[in-house]
Design an enzyme around this catalytic site. Structure first.
Site, mmCIF file in Angstrom:
data_model
loop_
_atom_site.group_PDB
_atom_site.id
_atom_site.type_symbol
_atom_site.label_atom_id
_atom_site.label_comp_id
_atom_site.label_asym_id
_atom_site.label_seq_id
_atom_site.Cartn_x
_atom_site.Cartn_y
_atom_site.Cartn_z
ATOM 1 N N SER A 47 -4.439 0.508 12.328
ATOM 2 C CA SER A 47 -3.384 -0.433 11.992
ATOM 3 C C SER A 47 -2.106 -0.399 12.586
ATOM 4 C CB SER A 47 -3.192 -0.653 10.501
ATOM 5 O OG SER A 47 -2.894 0.784 9.949
ATOM 6 N N ASP B 218 6.404 -1.618 5.667
ATOM 7 C CA ASP B 218 5.505 -1.595 4.420
ATOM 8 C C ASP B 218 5.232 -0.226 4.100
ATOM 9 O OD1 ASP B 218 3.426 -0.816 6.139
ATOM 10 O OD2 ASP B 218 2.377 -2.767 6.041
ATOM 11 N N HIS C 120 3.466 1.392 7.480
ATOM 12 C CA HIS C 120 3.766 1.147 8.815
ATOM 13 C C HIS C 120 5.202 0.989 9.391
ATOM 14 C CE1 HIS C 120 0.063 -0.699 7.825
ATOM 15 N NE2 HIS C 120 -0.680 0.140 8.773
#
Length: 360
Positions: free
Chosen positions: A33, A325, A328
């Site tokens: 991600s 978040d 990340h």
């Protein structure tokens, strides 16, 4: 523009050089991600998605794209550095009339997927992702498509000059100490050694499909991300998770040295994310940060009890935060990481930085 004309232009570029400012023909991205640019949007079962607000609030158009960020991520900045458009998500290129169309692959493709790991099964919590095994399989299809449409020699020339960026391993580390079965029966050292060994196998497969220049991203001290701090009453980093990350980086560097010794025409640039991120955390004001513990977007303690969802709050100044978040980095942090990897000093990026590797 017809496909024949596109291929003629491609062959011209391969022979005489790219557009002004273009440093490499293409960038192919593998990972999780941290560099996903929207592949997970196309996975119906996946819970690891970022195609909703407030993600993308600082992205051009201010719309969520599937990037786990308030804006661009490191993969975007790498493309910018070498004068290319962002590598599009592979799964967006294989639907309808675009299916395996070589002209769609000429400047690179991203196979990265939120929740992905070096090992299969790191996505148990998120139900579905593209593990590295699947990402490499998809790249082999891209390779074959390019060979078919450009010819073997032209495709080889394009790919051997291109960059292959690999940013993966965090989900494997989280999986070792989490609720999955990934770590059972293995000591931390055995586990990270197997991570590095498995990754070596995938890099050799990519080599067999003409990959030669690798941008290798080490793990950061991921025990310091908001999700991990929130588990400690003191809000301190998880020493166990950080130790596993550090051990893996050591195994990764040893593997890369061995790989380059075995395959003489391989070049790599390893980026020491761990040390650089530690600098951000220990001396935040030196890098323009005022908050390195809490997430910008979320709810609860450290904005880490509830993930970045449409119901969440987000900070007014994202540039001040290290983390967007639970897991990340913000766009600002991602930009600094990539700038350093591209032009940084030997203590952060070695044996050469990305710019130097391109010139080799």
């Amino acid at each position: 523009m017809g496909l024949d004309l596109v291929l003629v232009l491609c062959l011209f570029v391969l022979r005489f050089g790219g557009l002004e400012g273009q440093m490499v023909p293409a960038v192919f991205v593998f990972g999780d991600s941290l560099v996903d640019v929207g592949n997970n949007n196309h996975l119906k079962l996946s819970l690891a998605k970022a195609n909703f607000r407030h993600n993308g609030i600082d992205f051009p158009g201010k719309k969520p794209t599937g990037r786990f960020s308030n804006g661009k991520n490191a993969a975007d900045f790498l493309a910018e550095k070498v004068g290319l458009p962002p590598s599009p998500p592979y799964l967006s290129l294989i639907s309808g009339s675009n299916k395996n169309n070589a002209s769609s692959f000429l400047t690179g493709v991203s196979f990265a997927s939120g929740g992905a790991g070096i090992f299969d099964g790191t996505d148990q919590l998120y139900r579905q992702s593209l593990p590295l095994s699947k990402q490499v399989e998809y790249y082999s299809k891209v390779h074959d498509s390019l060979v078919k449409q450009l010819g073997s020699s032209a495709a080889q020339n394009l790919l051997r000059k291109s960059l292959f960026a690999v940013a993966i391993g965090s989900n494997d580390v989280f999986g070792y100490s989490g609720s999955s079965d990934l770590g059972k029966g293995r000591t931390p050292q055995q586990y990270v050694d197997q991570m590095a060994s498995s990754l070596e196998g995938y890099l050799k497969r990519l080599y067999g499909y003409d990959a030669r220049k690798f941008v290798m991203v080490g793990l950061g001290p991921i025990g310091c991300c908001p999700s991990q701090r929130n588990k400690n009453k003191t809000e301190e980093c998880s020493d166990e998770t950080n130790r596993l990350s550090f051990l893996y980086n050591q195994a990764l560097m040893a593997m890369l040295r061995s790989l380059q010794s075995e395959l003489k025409d391989v070049s790599y640039s390893y980026y020491d994310t761990y040390s650089v991120m530690q600098n951000f955390i220990q001396k935040p004001t030196s890098y323009g940060f005022t908050e390195v513990k809490a997430a910008c977007c979320g709810l609860g303690n450290l904005n880490a009890k509830v993930a970045c969802l449409p119901i969440s709050k987000y900070c007014p100044s994202r540039r001040d935060h290290l983390f967007w978040d639970l897991y990340h980095p913000t766009e600002a942090a991602a930009r600094m990481f990539l700038d350093d990897a591209f032009d940084g000093p030997p203590q952060h990026t070695f044996p050469v930085n990305v710019r130097q590797m391109i010139a080799q």
